[in-house]
Write a protein that holds these residues in place. Structure first.
Motif, PDB file in Angstrom:
ATOM      1  N   UNK A 152      78.881  -3.759 106.901  1.00 36.11           N
ATOM      2  CA  UNK A 152      78.561  -2.346 106.655  1.00 36.11           C
ATOM      3  C   UNK A 152      79.795  -1.456 106.641  1.00 36.11           C
ATOM      4  N   UNK A 153      80.653  -1.488 107.662  1.00 41.03           N
ATOM      5  CA  UNK A 153      81.844  -0.636 107.596  1.00 41.03           C
ATOM      6  C   UNK A 153      82.805  -1.028 106.471  1.00 41.03           C
ATOM      7  N   UNK A 154      82.922  -2.324 106.198  1.00 41.87           N
ATOM      8  CA  UNK A 154      83.803  -2.756 105.102  1.00 41.87           C
ATOM      9  C   UNK A 154      83.287  -2.239 103.761  1.00 41.87           C
ATOM     10  N   UNK A 155      81.983  -2.351 103.548  1.00 38.48           N
ATOM     11  CA  UNK A 155      81.390  -1.883 102.293  1.00 38.48           C
ATOM     12  C   UNK A 155      81.504  -0.374 102.166  1.00 38.48           C
ATOM     13  N   UNK A 156      81.251   0.338 103.247  1.00 41.20           N
ATOM     14  CA  UNK A 156      81.365   1.797 103.220  1.00 41.20           C
ATOM     15  C   UNK A 156      82.787   2.217 102.867  1.00 41.20           C
ATOM     16  N   UNK A 157      83.776   1.522 103.421  1.00 45.42           N
ATOM     17  CA  UNK A 157      85.175   1.841 103.126  1.00 45.42           C
ATOM     18  C   UNK A 157      85.495   1.564 101.661  1.00 45.42           C
ATOM     19  N   UNK A 158      85.052   0.423 101.149  1.00 45.23           N
ATOM     20  CA  UNK A 158      85.290   0.056  99.743  1.00 45.23           C
ATOM     21  C   UNK A 158      84.707   1.130  98.824  1.00 45.23           C
ATOM     22  N   UNK A 159      83.488   1.547  99.128  1.00 48.98           N
ATOM     23  CA  UNK A 159      82.807   2.549  98.293  1.00 48.98           C
ATOM     24  C   UNK A 159      83.508   3.898  98.369  1.00 48.98           C
ATOM     25  N   UNK A 160      83.938   4.297  99.563  1.00 55.28           N
ATOM     26  CA  UNK A 160      84.604   5.588  99.717  1.00 55.28           C
ATOM     27  C   UNK A 160      85.968   5.609  99.036  1.00 55.28           C
ATOM     28  N   UNK A 161      86.708   4.519  99.130  1.00 55.72           N
ATOM     29  CA  UNK A 161      87.998   4.437  98.439  1.00 55.72           C
ATOM     30  C   UNK A 161      87.787   4.551  96.935  1.00 55.72           C
ATOM     31  N   UNK A 162      86.786   3.851  96.419  1.00 57.32           N
ATOM     32  CA  UNK A 162      86.483   3.923  94.988  1.00 57.32           C
ATOM     33  C   UNK A 162      86.118   5.341  94.578  1.00 57.32           C
ATOM     34  N   UNK A 163      85.297   6.018  95.377  1.00 59.75           N
ATOM     35  CA  UNK A 163      84.881   7.386  95.061  1.00 59.75           C
ATOM     36  C   UNK A 163      86.082   8.329  95.066  1.00 59.75           C
ATOM     37  N   UNK A 164      86.972   8.160  96.023  1.00 66.83           N
ATOM     38  CA  UNK A 164      88.166   9.003  96.091  1.00 66.83           C
ATOM     39  C   UNK A 164      89.070   8.788  94.883  1.00 66.83           C
TER      40      UNK A 164
END
Length: 331
Positions: A152-164
């Motif tokens: 969960x935290x790894x996926x959230x980080x991946x998604x947030x980096x992509x969004x940024x």
């Protein structure tokens, strides 16, 4: 001859400076005794992120250096990967996403798993695509590929980096990915910024070890040009700390990491300032060049000896090992 080059063999160079030069020369100059670890090829090409990037681009890089061996995934996957167009921007995106996952785990396993994921689902490394993907869907992709570990935290980080990267404001990190140009200190500051909702724009990537490693990787193997790269210290993790202490460069054994880290940073920064350590273009003569050499030696050199409970020579710098000297003095 520069003053730095003139000091290359000077007795005024400290022990740490001589150790830094030896370990870098053996690492980049093929001086490590890889056969003692049942390894072959070149140490630099064996770094997990370098091996992965060779696979992303083509087997041409391996053939140019004479390293057409099965240790490089480029040999087995080049035809498939070339079809996905592994240009420099794609490489930097790959390095960025995977670096964020590289915490408290087997780095080789991670980078090889990520390389397989790129080959099978390259859109997972496309910021625009990821930003429009449901987090739950992304979680299953990363988990099934064994790229995420704390899912969960790894996926959230991946998604947030992509969004940024896809929709965030213009920034040093975005410019680095797109143009391959940047400034080390500006990148460090940008990695710590938050968006208008107060969320970290580059979670995990901003971590104290990962951010230093990421900047180094942007230059090599990411082919970026970064000003003030010489201000970046080594990225201290368990491997770098292990080799530093085993070689007697710092007396930090037993200290908590947060206390040991600045001491190790300073020791290697001073050592590199004294010695001409060489290294790949863009990071030669800096801690960014010494960093992968220390990591590789800590993992495959010191790690092997500690498991064997005896000194098994891996390079010239083993002559400075204090670990087994200390053990022998107490027996």
């Amino acid at each position: 001859m520069s003053s730095k080059s003139g000091r290359r063999h000077s007795p005024e160079i400290s022990l740490a400076g001589r150790i830094a030069r030896l370990i870098a020369e053996d690492f980049f100059g093929d001086g490590l005794e890889l056969a003692s670890r049942d390894m072959e090829g070149r140490a630099w090409l064996g770094m997990p992120e370098v091996e992965a990037v060779h696979g992303l681009q083509s087997s041409e890089a391996a053939r140019e250096t004479g390293q057409d061996s099965s240790r490089l995934y480029s040999v087995r996957t080049s035809a498939q990967i070339r079809a996905h167009g592994g240009n420099d921007r794609a490489v930097r995106l790959f390095l960025t996403f995977v670096s964020a996952m590289d915490r408290a785990r087997d780095a080789t396993q991670l980078w090889r798993a990520a390389m397989r994921l790129y080959r099978e689902r390259p859109t997972t490394f496309n910021p625009e695509h990821v930003a429009e993907t449901e987090v739950g869907t992304l979680l299953e992709v990363l988990r099934s590929a064994a790229v995420s570990r704390r899912h969960r935290p790894d996926t959230a980080a991946w998604h947030q980096i992509a969004t940024s990267l896809a929709y965030g404001p213009e920034s040093p990190v975005k410019r680095m990915i797109e143009t391959g140009r940047g400034d080390a200190q500006e990148l460090l500051r940008d990695l710590k910024t938050r968006d208008d909702k107060g969320l970290t724009r580059f979670p995990l990537l901003r971590g104290p070890k990962i951010r230093l490693m990421w900047i180094r990787m942007m230059v090599n193997p990411g082919q970026a040009v970064i000003d003030r790269i010489e201000t970046i210290p080594v990225a201290v993790d368990v491997q770098v700390r292990r080799v530093t202490e085993n070689l007697g460069v710092t007396a930090t054994r037993g200290l908590r990491l947060r206390k040991a880290k600045p001491i190790i940073h300073q020791a290697w920064m001073e050592a590199v300032s004294e010695a001409d350590i060489g290294g790949p273009p863009g990071i030669a003569g800096t801690c960014a060049a010494l960093d992968p050499a220390l990591w590789f030696f800590g993992k495959h050199g010191c790690g092997h000896c500690e498991k064997a409970d005896r000194k098994v020579r891996f390079g010239r710098v083993c002559d400075h090992c204090v670990l087994f000297d200390e053990a022998n003095s107490t027996t």
